[in-house]
Design an enzyme around this catalytic site. Sequence first.
Site, PDB file in Angstrom:
ATOM      1  N   CYS A 102       7.265   6.927  -7.441  1.00 43.08           N
ATOM      2  CA  CYS A 102       8.346   7.356  -8.327  1.00 43.08           C
ATOM      3  C   CYS A 102       8.905   8.700  -7.867  1.00 43.08           C
ATOM      4  O   CYS A 102       8.174   9.681  -7.759  1.00 43.08           O
ATOM      5  CB  CYS A 102       7.859   7.468  -9.764  1.00 43.08           C
ATOM      6  SG  CYS A 102       9.150   8.052 -10.884  1.00 43.08           S
ATOM      7  N   LYS A 141       1.745   1.050  -5.032  1.00 41.07           N
ATOM      8  CA  LYS A 141       3.160   1.036  -4.654  1.00 41.07           C
ATOM      9  C   LYS A 141       3.541   2.453  -4.227  1.00 41.07           C
ATOM     10  O   LYS A 141       3.270   3.418  -4.940  1.00 41.07           O
ATOM     11  CB  LYS A 141       4.043   0.587  -5.821  1.00 41.07           C
ATOM     12  CG  LYS A 141       5.528   0.494  -5.441  1.00 41.07           C
ATOM     13  CD  LYS A 141       6.340  -0.180  -6.544  1.00 41.07           C
ATOM     14  CE  LYS A 141       7.763  -0.473  -6.056  1.00 41.07           C
ATOM     15  NZ  LYS A 141       8.642   0.702  -6.098  1.00 41.07           N
ATOM     16  N   ASN A 204       9.946  -3.601  -0.465  1.00 43.53           N
ATOM     17  CA  ASN A 204      10.787  -3.328  -1.632  1.00 43.53           C
ATOM     18  C   ASN A 204      11.959  -2.451  -1.209  1.00 43.53           C
ATOM     19  O   ASN A 204      11.802  -1.541  -0.412  1.00 43.53           O
ATOM     20  CB  ASN A 204       9.930  -2.635  -2.701  1.00 43.53           C
ATOM     21  CG  ASN A 204      10.722  -2.160  -3.911  1.00 43.53           C
ATOM     22  OD1 ASN A 204      10.596  -1.014  -4.331  1.00 43.53           O
ATOM     23  ND2 ASN A 204      11.518  -3.019  -4.486  1.00 43.53           N
ATOM     24  N   ARG A 229      16.001  -3.360  -9.069  1.00 43.77           N
ATOM     25  CA  ARG A 229      17.288  -3.187  -9.751  1.00 43.77           C
ATOM     26  C   ARG A 229      18.137  -4.448  -9.781  1.00 43.77           C
ATOM     27  O   ARG A 229      18.899  -4.671 -10.723  1.00 43.77           O
ATOM     28  CB  ARG A 229      18.053  -2.033  -9.095  1.00 43.77           C
ATOM     29  CG  ARG A 229      17.458  -0.672  -9.396  1.00 43.77           C
ATOM     30  CD  ARG A 229      18.122   0.436  -8.588  1.00 43.77           C
ATOM     31  NE  ARG A 229      17.810   0.359  -7.168  1.00 43.77           N
ATOM     32  CZ  ARG A 229      18.410   1.061  -6.224  1.00 43.77           C
ATOM     33  NH1 ARG A 229      19.395   1.887  -6.563  1.00 43.77           N
ATOM     34  NH2 ARG A 229      18.066   0.952  -4.956  1.00 43.77           N
TER      35      ARG A 229
END
Length: 329
Positions: A102, A141, A204, A229
């Site tokens: 993030c 991730k 991704n 998204r």
Amino acid sequence: MVKIGTIELPEFPLLLAPMEDVSDPPFRRLCKEHGADLMYSEFISSEGLIRDAMKSRQKLDIFDYERPVGIQIFGGDEEAMAMSAKIVETVNPDLVDINFGCPVKKVVCKGAGAGVLKDIDLMVRLTKAVVNSTSLPVTVKTRLGWDEDSINIYEVAERLQDVGIKALTIHGRTRAQMYKGEADWEPIAKVKNNPRISIPIFGNGDIDSPEKALEYKNKYGLDGIMIGRAAIGYPWIFNEIKHFFATGEHLPAPTIEDRVKAASNHLTWSIDWKGERVGVVETRRHYTNYFKGIPHFKEYRQRMVTLDNPADVYAVLDEVLEKFSIVSQ
């Protein structure tokens, strides 16, 4: 077949990305119905879980119909991450995922999310703390690195595999890029092709069409793709990609009936899960995406995002169905 620990996924699975304020149970349910193979919760603060923060606890809600499903946690303290993994285990997800990707400032400033990319040793210690504290498969991730001058995903992948993670998803951007520019999947492919790497590697970033999904599947040779998204307001993308893989042809675009049904179900499930007031308010952000590209829709969208009574919102959706079904005939 792709395996994450004991979890069996189909060949080349399509994963729904964990997205803050998006990947809640109502949204996950829609994506599951339209072909997502593995899904994750919104990311949950380890500190929030330990403090028993209500919002963090609510994010632990999972349902049998969405399995396999993982719960994603983030944090920068080993003890807190270990404790939060134990809390996560009590709700019996299929796996625990750690967010080291993030890029949002408020997360990075706490030394969590992509902030950990600056300190691989800390990343390894945090991961090991989680792996050692749970019997669930642990996945990660992350991103390519902090910036162009510190792309460290090759070392990260080896070291995290060595401490016991069962799969790795890599977003093809650095933290410095945020979501700008084009995702670079070449480094992800290099990780996959490293003979030392035996765990599944998922890519991704920027997958927004069946054609692109097939191109990247063939070009980079990864184990699967994570979609973020592009699924917002468009859960149909998963089955569209699968159909294109199988036939080389496109499924028909979702009709106005499909769009209204998705929006209506999303609202209903949000109310069921969050209560009427919060359910109505938090579904508003999705209407624009469900009806994207439909001409002369502004008036209806404006009404849907300002009405407080669910019955009134459903009435507008009925109007949309009636008016735009006629237009499309």
